[in-house]
Design a protein around this motif. Structure first.
Motif, PDB file in Angstrom:
ATOM      1  N   GLY A  62       0.829  -1.215   0.000  1.00 10.81           N
ATOM      2  CA  GLY A  62       0.000   0.000   0.000  1.00 10.81           C
ATOM      3  C   GLY A  62       0.852   1.249   0.000  1.00 10.81           C
ATOM      4  O   GLY A  62       0.546   2.253  -0.665  1.00 10.81           O
ATOM      5  N   ALA A  63       1.960   1.197   0.780  1.00  8.40           N
ATOM      6  CA  ALA A  63       2.856   2.355   0.837  1.00  8.40           C
ATOM      7  C   ALA A  63       3.498   2.581  -0.529  1.00  8.40           C
ATOM      8  O   ALA A  63       3.663   3.723  -0.987  1.00  8.40           O
ATOM      9  N   ASN A  64       3.877   1.477  -1.200  1.00 10.90           N
ATOM     10  CA  ASN A  64       4.450   1.629  -2.554  1.00 10.90           C
ATOM     11  C   ASN A  64       3.446   2.243  -3.545  1.00 10.90           C
ATOM     12  O   ASN A  64       3.786   3.106  -4.368  1.00 10.90           O
ATOM     13  N   VAL A  65       2.229   1.752  -3.426  1.00 12.45           N
ATOM     14  CA  VAL A  65       1.182   2.312  -4.324  1.00 12.45           C
ATOM     15  C   VAL A  65       0.977   3.791  -4.041  1.00 12.45           C
ATOM     16  O   VAL A  65       0.859   4.628  -4.936  1.00 12.45           O
ATOM     17  N   SER A  66       0.919   4.139  -2.767  1.00 12.63           N
ATOM     18  CA  SER A  66       0.740   5.537  -2.380  1.00 12.63           C
ATOM     19  C   SER A  66       1.910   6.374  -2.853  1.00 12.63           C
ATOM     20  O   SER A  66       1.752   7.498  -3.361  1.00 12.63           O
ATOM     21  N   ARG A  67       3.129   5.846  -2.747  1.00 11.03           N
ATOM     22  CA  ARG A  67       4.293   6.595  -3.216  1.00 11.03           C
ATOM     23  C   ARG A  67       4.257   6.791  -4.734  1.00 11.03           C
ATOM     24  O   ARG A  67       4.548   7.866  -5.264  1.00 11.03           O
ATOM     25  N   ALA A  68       3.856   5.678  -5.427  1.00  9.34           N
ATOM     26  CA  ALA A  68       3.768   5.789  -6.895  1.00  9.34           C
ATOM     27  C   ALA A  68       2.706   6.820  -7.304  1.00  9.34           C
ATOM     28  O   ALA A  68       2.885   7.601  -8.241  1.00  9.34           O
ATOM     29  N   ARG A  69       1.585   6.783  -6.529  1.00 14.44           N
ATOM     30  CA  ARG A  69       0.520   7.765  -6.838  1.00 14.44           C
ATOM     31  C   ARG A  69       1.010   9.184  -6.612  1.00 14.44           C
ATOM     32  O   ARG A  69       0.716  10.101  -7.384  1.00 14.44           O
ATOM     33  N   LEU A  70       1.769   9.378  -5.530  1.00 14.08           N
ATOM     34  CA  LEU A  70       2.305  10.711  -5.254  1.00 14.08           C
ATOM     35  C   LEU A  70       3.272  11.140  -6.345  1.00 14.08           C
ATOM     36  O   LEU A  70       3.273  12.312  -6.786  1.00 14.08           O
ATOM     37  N   HIS A  71       4.116  10.205  -6.785  1.00 19.74           N
ATOM     38  CA  HIS A  71       5.020  10.530  -7.887  1.00 19.74           C
ATOM     39  C   HIS A  71       4.231  10.939  -9.147  1.00 19.74           C
ATOM     40  O   HIS A  71       4.586  11.903  -9.844  1.00 19.74           O
ATOM     41  N   GLN A  72       3.159  10.154  -9.416  1.00 21.15           N
ATOM     42  CA  GLN A  72       2.348  10.455 -10.603  1.00 21.15           C
ATOM     43  C   GLN A  72       1.659  11.812 -10.460  1.00 21.15           C
ATOM     44  O   GLN A  72       1.626  12.608 -11.395  1.00 21.15           O
ATOM     45  N   GLU A  73       1.087  12.052  -9.283  1.00 22.25           N
ATOM     46  CA  GLU A  73       0.412  13.333  -9.069  1.00 22.25           C
ATOM     47  C   GLU A  73       1.397  14.497  -9.191  1.00 22.25           C
ATOM     48  O   GLU A  73       1.089  15.528  -9.787  1.00 22.25           O
ATOM     49  N   LEU A  74       2.582  14.276  -8.630  1.00 21.23           N
ATOM     50  CA  LEU A  74       3.588  15.330  -8.720  1.00 21.23           C
ATOM     51  C   LEU A  74       4.018  15.560 -10.159  1.00 21.23           C
ATOM     52  O   LEU A  74       4.156  16.716 -10.620  1.00 21.23           O
ATOM     53  N   ALA A  75       4.165  14.454 -10.908  1.00 17.28           N
ATOM     54  CA  ALA A  75       4.554  14.592 -12.322  1.00 17.28           C
ATOM     55  C   ALA A  75       3.456  15.277 -13.125  1.00 17.28           C
ATOM     56  O   ALA A  75       3.709  16.148 -13.974  1.00 17.28           O
ATOM     57  N   GLU A  76       2.212  14.814 -12.840  1.00 16.45           N
ATOM     58  CA  GLU A  76       1.096  15.440 -13.561  1.00 16.45           C
ATOM     59  C   GLU A  76       0.973  16.925 -13.214  1.00 16.45           C
ATOM     60  O   GLU A  76       0.690  17.761 -14.088  1.00 16.45           O
ATOM     61  N   ALA A  77       1.166  17.235 -11.914  1.00 14.97           N
ATOM     62  CA  ALA A  77       1.080  18.638 -11.508  1.00 14.97           C
ATOM     63  C   ALA A  77       2.162  19.465 -12.179  1.00 14.97           C
ATOM     64  O   ALA A  77       1.917  20.581 -12.673  1.00 14.97           O
ATOM     65  N   GLU A  78       3.372  18.919 -12.210  1.00 17.85           N
ATOM     66  CA  GLU A  78       4.454  19.652 -12.866  1.00 17.85           C
ATOM     67  C   GLU A  78       4.192  19.794 -14.368  1.00 17.85           C
ATOM     68  O   GLU A  78       4.467  20.840 -14.965  1.00 17.85           O
TER      69      GLU A  78
END
Length: 596
Positions: A62-78
């Motif tokens: 779950g932590a890995n998924v959450s980290r991947a989601r955060l990376h994706q959100e950060l990439a999408e935001a950027e």
């Protein structure tokens, strides 16, 4: 069991150590009290370990998924932030660092406000683009004439990939250009409408009907926007040109009617009351089309009234044609008489009057012909004016010559009487005038010849060629001078003969003589001589009087001679013979011996 306790011992959290250790201790106590088998105990602990691993694995996943989601959100935001920067045409957002540091959540938390700001900016820029593009579409539709019945807002499609200020400025410039074009078109439409109103008022037409036919929006009482398309502008232009052409045509028609009315009034001497009714038509004769702006001044009913009046006057003119012709004939004769020109043949005039009575002649052409003759007569009279003034001076000089001859025959001209000094002064003036006659006649001859050469016609004075009159006058004047010289010679001979006869009668006067004649004989001889001389003077004066009395008589004789060409030479010879016969009779009367 040791394998199970190892990870527990490795945990650093106090809560885990107390809770798990307490539970294991309690489980050991229960197993001891129950007497659980060691194998079962190992199995339970192994199951507990497996279950704990599964829980940890799920948590890690779950932590890995959450980290991947955060990376994706950060990439999408950027990526979105970068895209917004590109769309809005900006390089960066003030207050946001170029490079981010910290955990993923911290990075995400740091970019979220900037992203929110860029989104707000995009929405605001989108509104600006929609507003500008909407106005552009609306004005373009108005200029194209496509929005006269559609009041809804146009559908605006904004290109979200290019929301830069440069693009917005381009749209704003385009909008400004369209506003200028719209204003210019509205001004043109307004000017055209004002011109239509003015022209319609002058022509007596309904401007609203004319404008509504072009397009209803141009005369809309509800204040809707006017159609300013090219086609409407072209229709307005053609309408204005048509109204101006109609105005010019009506003005020309009224000009013609005004001239016709003026000519007819002048011909028939119409009273002021009749003329006053159409004074507004006559006033337009000196006015051009751009100067006319009075409402109704070129209305159709005015033209119809003027046409009716011209028609009425034409009919009246036809009934008064004979009177008008006679009046013009009299005007022509007056001009000819005043300038002593040849008057048109009366037989021709009577023939024209007969044609008028029979109605076999065109009245308009007849009056035009008479006007042309009068115009030619006036022009010829004007060209004769200088010569006629000289002729009048010549006539007056001849009258003065006649008076001077009569005055010279008056025996009491030197007597002291009332007015004698006035006659003396007049005689002096008359002599000066008579002395100018030869030069005046020569000047008349020169001007008359020049006039005849210029116009290739004979200069007539009361139907007599003036040149012949002047030449005849010069010839007669020369003969008169010759007769006067001969008379003076005859008078001198007579006087000499009287002296000789007196000497023969009384003998020559001796230089030394002792004999003196008696006083009676001497007085008688002198008395007879004086009486003879007086009779001789009276006879000579009578001869001069009977010969050629005056220039007026000469001119009368010349005129009669020219009117009868076959008798002019006879008249001249008769006149000279008469002078000579009277001279001979006078001389013979006083040439005989004088009795004592």
């Amino acid at each position: 069991m040791g394998s199970f306790q190892t990870p527990i011992g490795m945990r650093s959290s106090t809560m885990l150590e107390t809770s798990c250790g307490y539970l294991l201790q309690e489980l050991q106590m229960i197993w001891d009290e129950v007497g659980e088998d060691q194998f079962d105990r190992e199995k339970v602990l192994l199951d507990l370990e497996q279950e704990c691993l599964e829980v940890y694995r799920k948590k890690v996943d779950g932590a890995n998924v959450s980290r991947a989601r955060l990376h994706q959100e950060l990439a999408e935001a950027e990526a979105e932030f970068t895209h917004l920067l590109l769309c809005l045409g900006e390089r960066s957002l003030p207050g946001r660092p170029e490079k981010m540091a910290g955990t993923l959540k911290e990075q995400l938390d740091s970019i979220t406000p900037a992203l929110r700001e860029m989104r707000l900016r995009k929405e605001e820029r989108m509104k600006q683009f929609r507003a500008v593009q909407g106005q552009i579409l609306k004005i373009s539709a108005e200029i194209g004439g496509q929005s006269e019945c559609d009041d809804s807002s146009p559908v605006v499609i904004v290109n979200e990939n290019d929301l830069s200020l440069k693009k917005l400025e381009e749209y704003q410039n385009e909008l400004q250009r369209l506003h200028s074009e719209k204003d210019e078109r509205l001004q043109r439409v307004g000017k055209y409408i004002d011109t239509v109103h003015k022209l319609s008022a002058t022509l007596g037409m309904d401007a609203s009907t004319i404008i509504t036919k072009i397009h209803p929006s141009l005369d809309d009482p509800f204040g809707r926007s006017k159609n300013i398309s090219d086609s409407i502008l072209e229709k307005l232009k053609r309408t204005v040109e048509s109204l101006k052409e109609e105005k010019q045509q009506r003005l020309e028609k009224l000009h013609n009617l005004g001239k016709a009315l003026t000519n007819l009034w002048d011909l028939m001497d119409s009273p002021y009351g009749d003329r006053r009714l159409f004074s507004h038509v006559v006033r337009l004769l000196s006015v051009s089309s751009p100067e006319i702006s009075d409402p109704g001044s070129l209305a159709l009913y005015i033209i119809e009234q003027a046409e009716s009046e011209v028609k009425r006057l034409d009919q009246l003119k036809a009934s008064k044609m004979k009177e008008l012709f006679i009046k013009k004939q009299k005007d022509l004769e007056d001009i000819c008489n005043k300038s002593h020109m040849e008057i048109p043949s009366r037989s021709e005039m009577e023939k024209i009057i007969n044609l008028i009575n029979s109605g076999e002649i065109d009245h308009a052409n007849l009056l035009a012909s008479m006007d042309e003759q009068i115009s030619r007569a006036k022009e010829e009279a004007s060209s004769r004016k200088t010569i006629m003034e000289k002729v009048e001076k010549w006539m007056l000089a001849c009258d003065e010559e006649r008076w001077l001859e009569e005055y010279s025959m008056d025996q009491s001209r030197y007597s002291v009487s009332r007015g004698a000094h006035k006659n003396l002064r007049r005689a002096e003036r008359a002599r000066i005038t008579v002395n100018k006659i030869p030069a005046l006649v020569e000047l008349l001859l020169e001007k008359t010849k020049s006039w005849e050469a210029e116009r290739s016609k004979v200069f007539l004075y009361d139907e007599v060629p003036l040149l012949a009159m002047l030449e005849e006058y010069n010839a007669l004047r020369q003969e008169k001078e010759e007769e006067k010289r001969r008379l003076r010679q005859e008078k001198k001979k007579v006087q000499t003969q009287v002296v000789i006869e007196t000497e023969n009668l009384y003998g020559p006067r001796p230089s030394t003589s002792s004999r003196r004649p008696s006083n009676a004989s001497i007085n008688g001889g002198y008395s007879n001589a004086i009486a003879s001389n007086r009779r001789l003077s009276l006879g000579i004066q009578q001869l001069e009087s009977n010969g050629i009395n005056s220039g007026t008589q000469v001119i009368s004789i010349i005129k009669e001679g020219k009117k009868l060409p076959g008798q002019n030479i006879t008249l001249r010879h008769n006149l000279v013979s008469q002078v000579r016969d009277e001279t001979a009779s006078v001389v013979s009367t006083f040439s005989g011996p004088i009795s004592p």
